[in-house]
Design an enzyme around this catalytic site. Structure first.
Site, PDB file in Angstrom:
ATOM      1  N   ASP A 117       0.876  -1.104   0.393  1.00  0.00           N
ATOM      2  CA  ASP A 117       0.027   0.052  -0.198  1.00  0.00           C
ATOM      3  C   ASP A 117       0.770   1.201   0.095  1.00  0.00           C
ATOM      4  OD1 ASP A 117      -2.838   0.636   0.537  1.00  0.00           O
ATOM      5  OD2 ASP A 117      -1.341   2.039   1.217  1.00  0.00           O
ATOM      6  N   ILE A 118       0.581   2.150  -0.787  1.00  0.00           N
ATOM      7  CA  ILE A 118       1.026   3.331  -0.425  1.00  0.00           C
ATOM      8  C   ILE A 118       1.212   3.722   0.050  1.00  0.00           C
ATOM      9  CG2 ILE A 118      -0.155   4.614  -2.222  1.00  0.00           C
ATOM     10  CD1 ILE A 118       1.751   6.141  -4.195  1.00  0.00           C
TER      11      ILE A 118
ATOM     12  N   ASN B 179     -13.058  -3.560   2.439  1.00  0.00           N
ATOM     13  CA  ASN B 179     -14.214  -2.024   2.213  1.00  0.00           C
ATOM     14  C   ASN B 179     -15.020  -2.451   0.812  1.00  0.00           C
ATOM     15  OD1 ASN B 179     -13.138  -0.745   4.756  1.00  0.00           O
ATOM     16  ND2 ASN B 179     -11.250  -0.208   3.836  1.00  0.00           N
TER      17      ASN B 179
ATOM     18  N   GLU C 240     -12.278   3.091  -1.210  1.00  0.00           N
ATOM     19  CA  GLU C 240     -12.139   4.403  -2.402  1.00  0.00           C
ATOM     20  C   GLU C 240     -11.745   3.904  -3.749  1.00  0.00           C
ATOM     21  OE1 GLU C 240      -9.257   6.206   0.009  1.00  0.00           O
ATOM     22  OE2 GLU C 240     -10.162   7.153   1.561  1.00  0.00           O
ATOM     23  N   VAL C 241     -10.610   2.685  -3.941  1.00  0.00           N
ATOM     24  CA  VAL C 241     -10.954   2.332  -4.998  1.00  0.00           C
ATOM     25  C   VAL C 241     -11.999   1.344  -5.736  1.00  0.00           C
ATOM     26  CG1 VAL C 241      -8.804   1.480  -6.591  1.00  0.00           C
ATOM     27  CG2 VAL C 241      -8.252   2.160  -4.258  1.00  0.00           C
TER      28      VAL C 241
ATOM     29  N   HIS D 128     -10.155  -5.136  -3.443  1.00  0.00           N
ATOM     30  CA  HIS D 128      -7.972  -6.068  -2.633  1.00  0.00           C
ATOM     31  C   HIS D 128      -9.077  -5.805  -1.898  1.00  0.00           C
ATOM     32  CE1 HIS D 128     -10.157  -1.437  -2.796  1.00  0.00           C
ATOM     33  NE2 HIS D 128      -9.309  -0.949  -1.650  1.00  0.00           N
TER      34      HIS D 128
ATOM     35  N   HIS E 262      -6.812  -5.656   2.055  1.00  0.00           N
ATOM     36  CA  HIS E 262      -5.730  -5.427   2.859  1.00  0.00           C
ATOM     37  C   HIS E 262      -4.683  -6.158   3.571  1.00  0.00           C
ATOM     38  CE1 HIS E 262      -6.713  -1.098   2.344  1.00  0.00           C
ATOM     39  NE2 HIS E 262      -7.839  -1.060   1.877  1.00  0.00           N
TER      40      HIS E 262
HETATM   41  P1  5GP Z   1      -9.880   1.664   0.486  1.00  0.00           P
HETATM   42  O1  5GP Z   1     -10.121   2.554   1.202  1.00  0.00           O
HETATM   43  O2  5GP Z   1     -10.358   1.611  -0.865  1.00  0.00           O
HETATM   44  O3  5GP Z   1     -10.126   0.239   0.442  1.00  0.00           O
HETATM   45  O4  5GP Z   1      -8.037   1.378   0.233  1.00  0.00           O
HETATM   46  C1  5GP Z   1      -7.974   1.935  -0.768  1.00  0.00           C
HETATM   47  C2  5GP Z   1      -6.291   1.563  -0.312  1.00  0.00           C
HETATM   48  O5  5GP Z   1      -5.171   1.710  -1.474  1.00  0.00           O
HETATM   49  C3  5GP Z   1      -5.634   3.107   0.695  1.00  0.00           C
HETATM   50  O6  5GP Z   1      -5.466   2.105   1.788  1.00  0.00           O
HETATM   51  C4  5GP Z   1      -4.726   3.664  -0.044  1.00  0.00           C
HETATM   52  O7  5GP Z   1      -3.094   4.153   0.531  1.00  0.00           O
HETATM   53  C5  5GP Z   1      -4.263   2.935  -1.672  1.00  0.00           C
HETATM   54  N1  5GP Z   1      -3.844   2.870  -2.340  1.00  0.00           N
HETATM   55  C6  5GP Z   1      -4.317   4.438  -3.466  1.00  0.00           C
HETATM   56  N2  5GP Z   1      -3.887   4.344  -4.682  1.00  0.00           N
HETATM   57  C7  5GP Z   1      -2.568   3.848  -4.333  1.00  0.00           C
HETATM   58  C8  5GP Z   1      -1.688   3.241  -5.663  1.00  0.00           C
HETATM   59  O8  5GP Z   1      -1.511   4.400  -6.715  1.00  0.00           O
HETATM   60  N3  5GP Z   1      -0.626   2.401  -5.171  1.00  0.00           N
HETATM   61  C9  5GP Z   1      -1.005   1.566  -3.817  1.00  0.00           C
HETATM   62  N4  5GP Z   1       0.239   1.286  -3.916  1.00  0.00           N
HETATM   63  N5  5GP Z   1      -1.790   1.739  -2.738  1.00  0.00           N
HETATM   64  C10 5GP Z   1      -2.592   3.223  -2.997  1.00  0.00           C
END
Ligand code: 5GP
Length: 125
Positions: free
Chosen positions: A39-40, A97, A105-106, A110, A112
């Site tokens: 994760d970034i 999520n 968010e994405v 995915h 985690h």
């Molecule tokens: P969500 O809230 O959708 O469950 O988590 C999205 C995750 O994607 C977040 O923890 C965020 O830090 C990670 N993320 C967002 N953009 C990028 C990216 O460009 N590269 C990587 N490696 N992680 C990302």
């Protein structure tokens, strides 16, 4: 902004771009079914994202439309990543999520994987 997990798949989402190699990532594991990368913005000493290679918005979408082989391959990839990072004995946490209340968010499924320290209570109360 959290996404709507029932939306159609958006091929321009950031993880689709990572899968196509258009955006760099720190890959830790890849096979026919899944890609795993750091994760970034890590929230724990180990914070890895595992994504299926297929175009699935969320757990909802994947569990409804994914083939048995895709689902098995994805679940096995998650287990492989945890084992290969020596997380089984100390323990770890998986989190997916889904949609608005889930805070997704994405819009590409995915999971985690968190580890490397005691992770505290499951949810903020
Ligand atoms: P969500 O809230 O959708 O469950 O988590 C999205 C995750 O994607 C977040 O923890 C965020 O830090 C990670 N993320 C967002 N953009 C990028 C990216 O460009 N590269 C990587 N490696 N992680 C990302």
């Amino acid at each position: 902004m959290a996404i709507d997990a029932t939306s159609p798949y958006d091929h321009a989402n950031i993880f689709a771009k990572i899968l196509r190699g258009e955006i760099p990532n720190r890959t830790v594991y890849e096979d026919e079914w899944a890609l795993a990368f750091h994760d970034i913005n890590p929230a724990a000493p180990t914070h890895i994202l595992i994504i299926p290679k297929g175009a699935y918005v969320s757990w909802e979408d994947f569990s409804a439309r994914g083939s048995d082989a895709e689902i098995a391959g994805f679940v096995r990839a998650i287990g492989h990543v945890a084992r290969s990072h020596d997380l089984v004995t100390p323990g770890y946490r998986l989190l997916a999520n889904v949609g608005g209340h889930g805070g997704q968010e994405v819009p590409h499924l995915h999971v985690h994987l968190f580890g490397g320290r005691p992770l505290g209570p499951m949810l903020a109360r």
